[in-house]
Scaffold this motif. Sequence first.
Motif, PDB file in Angstrom:
ATOM      1  N   PHE A  51      64.425-106.248 -59.404  1.00 19.74           N
ATOM      2  CA  PHE A  51      65.534-106.754 -60.218  1.00 19.74           C
ATOM      3  C   PHE A  51      66.343-105.604 -60.815  1.00 19.74           C
ATOM      4  O   PHE A  51      67.581-105.665 -60.872  1.00 19.74           O
ATOM      5  CB  PHE A  51      64.991-107.653 -61.325  1.00 19.74           C
ATOM      6  N   GLN A  52      65.671-104.555 -61.237  1.00 21.09           N
ATOM      7  CA  GLN A  52      66.381-103.388 -61.767  1.00 21.09           C
ATOM      8  C   GLN A  52      67.279-102.769 -60.704  1.00 21.09           C
ATOM      9  O   GLN A  52      68.404-102.334 -61.015  1.00 21.09           O
ATOM     10  CB  GLN A  52      65.373-102.359 -62.277  1.00 21.09           C
ATOM     11  N   GLN A  57      72.777-101.886 -58.567  1.00 19.52           N
ATOM     12  CA  GLN A  57      73.795-102.076 -57.535  1.00 19.52           C
ATOM     13  C   GLN A  57      75.046-102.741 -58.108  1.00 19.52           C
ATOM     14  O   GLN A  57      76.178-102.355 -57.766  1.00 19.52           O
ATOM     15  CB  GLN A  57      73.220-102.908 -56.394  1.00 19.52           C
ATOM     16  N   PHE A  58      74.853-103.719 -58.971  1.00 18.90           N
ATOM     17  CA  PHE A  58      76.009-104.371 -59.583  1.00 18.90           C
ATOM     18  C   PHE A  58      76.735-103.414 -60.523  1.00 18.90           C
ATOM     19  O   PHE A  58      77.976-103.415 -60.587  1.00 18.90           O
ATOM     20  CB  PHE A  58      75.559-105.620 -60.342  1.00 18.90           C
ATOM     21  N   GLU A 485      66.145-117.288 -68.365  1.00 23.39           N
ATOM     22  CA  GLU A 485      66.907-116.036 -68.339  1.00 23.39           C
ATOM     23  C   GLU A 485      66.749-115.283 -69.646  1.00 23.39           C
ATOM     24  O   GLU A 485      66.675-114.048 -69.667  1.00 23.39           O
ATOM     25  CB  GLU A 485      68.384-116.339 -68.077  1.00 23.39           C
ATOM     26  N   TYR A 486      66.676-116.009 -70.739  1.00 22.91           N
ATOM     27  CA  TYR A 486      66.515-115.383 -72.057  1.00 22.91           C
ATOM     28  C   TYR A 486      65.062-115.004 -72.313  1.00 22.91           C
ATOM     29  O   TYR A 486      64.785-114.214 -73.218  1.00 22.91           O
ATOM     30  CB  TYR A 486      67.016-116.318 -73.153  1.00 22.91           C
ATOM     31  N   VAL A 487      64.143-115.562 -71.517  1.00 24.08           N
ATOM     32  CA  VAL A 487      62.732-115.218 -71.666  1.00 24.08           C
ATOM     33  C   VAL A 487      62.399-113.959 -70.878  1.00 24.08           C
ATOM     34  O   VAL A 487      61.798-113.021 -71.398  1.00 24.08           O
ATOM     35  CB  VAL A 487      61.846-116.392 -71.222  1.00 24.08           C
ATOM     36  N   PHE A 488      62.832-113.929 -69.605  1.00 22.18           N
ATOM     37  CA  PHE A 488      62.439-112.854 -68.714  1.00 22.18           C
ATOM     38  C   PHE A 488      63.334-111.620 -68.809  1.00 22.18           C
ATOM     39  O   PHE A 488      62.888-110.517 -68.512  1.00 22.18           O
ATOM     40  CB  PHE A 488      62.420-113.349 -67.266  1.00 22.18           C
ATOM     41  N   THR A 489      64.603-111.798 -69.178  1.00 22.57           N
ATOM     42  CA  THR A 489      65.507-110.649 -69.284  1.00 22.57           C
ATOM     43  C   THR A 489      65.614-110.131 -70.710  1.00 22.57           C
ATOM     44  O   THR A 489      66.421-109.251 -70.986  1.00 22.57           O
ATOM     45  CB  THR A 489      66.903-111.003 -68.752  1.00 22.57           C
TER      46      THR A 489
END
Length: 492
Positions: A51-52, A57-58, A485-489
């Motif tokens: 994911f990193q 890349q983005f 999304e708010y849990v994992f990121t």
Amino acid sequence: MKHKYLILLVVFLYSCLDVFSQAQIKNITLDGVIDSLSLISSEAKIARLNFQNNILQFENYKKSLLPSFSLNANPVNFNRSLRLLQQPNDGNYSYVEDYSNNSSFGISARQKVGLTGGEFNISSNLNYLNEFSSKRNSFNTTPIAIGYSQQLWGGGRMYRLEKDVEYAKHQVAIKQYCSNMSQIQQKALSLFMTTLLSKLESELALQTKHSNDTLLCIAKVKLSNGNITEYDLKQIELQSLNTQYTYENSTKNYLEAKQKLFIFLGIDNDDAGIVVPYFNTPFVIDILTVRAYVEKNNPFFIQQEIQKLEAEKNIYFTRLNNRFNGNISLNYGINQYAETFADAYRQGNIRQSVTIGFQIPVFQWGINKNRIRIAENDYKASRLAADNKVLEFENEIMERVNSYNYSVKLWLTAEKAYKLSQNQYWMLVQKFAMGKVSVYELTSAQNDQNNAMQRFYTAIRDVYNSYFTLRNMALYDFKREKELEYVFTEKK
């Protein structure tokens, strides 16, 4: 009468031993496995690193839209050789000595223009020539050069389509990461449930073993008093041996399943035990809520949007190549040539250039027209396939929601039935000590207890499997009422 009290004392001692042996075990809960341990497992670390990379890349794409600066330096370009040259006045060839060093320095900046899809650039250059053979130096400078180039038509829209695709891919990367982490939690859940089944079987087998050992002692007393036959004693002894085998086998299965779970989680603690989870998920999950979060968060729907954008970009690009188009390039600068560095920057000469090129498809036997039709057909086919997948996905959502809500009701019922079957079996053991029930009634009650345990486990498994499947599909924690999304990121 004394024999009855002795029998009841044996029953009490065995029950105390069972409780004491279970009280010494350390606890590992399902919530701890799901919310903590699975997120630091090796698979979770790998998913986090991938994911990193997607995020980097983005970030590179976004930074590519910012001004870029580059410095070019070629301080040494020395050459000493004979070169063949043709004289301009008479056309004769002769060899001349090239004994020189040519140095160059430059700096440039580029910036993409989103509104038009073009590119703006500015640069400055310095060239220094040292001719050793004639002992002469010279400087060629371009203090400033400004340029702009773009496609005549369609560049701005192509730029915006590409940007929309990249941002949509970024959203997919985030949602896919959350989905991957949720799937890791589901894998941990599956291993936990397998371990839980082995634990329940082992505990029930141990409890039944203690009960059968107690029954065997009671039966021996009853046989000596003539209250039962030797056949009944042998039947109880056979049950005791079968229970011993079941206990040893279930204990082995429990240790193996627990080891697989701990290896997956990265735990090294053989003394740790598994705790039977209690019901702590929502009693009912509303299908409209699930659909709303699935459409918002599920990578499947975002991927469909990406396919739509890429298909639109492909059609637009194909149409651009089948129509009148061209490129335009505008340049303005100042340059100078002198034998000294200071003079090379005085009274510069204006340098201007305008280049316009056209691309006019005249006759290609209908190839480009067919390409447009192919792109349009591909787009229509992809939309039809996407619509069909959406219907299948929505049907799966409905099935999962119904399965969860139904399994919740079964859990509560199965848990009560399991506890009741344990109480009933224990009461029958006591009644057998009093001579009020037969061996066959005990065997039937034991089978009922085993079946009740299986139904209880199945209800637990179905509830959590359905819940975490819905949680993964919607990327939403219905218990905490929080998006994954708010849990994992770790967004605040």
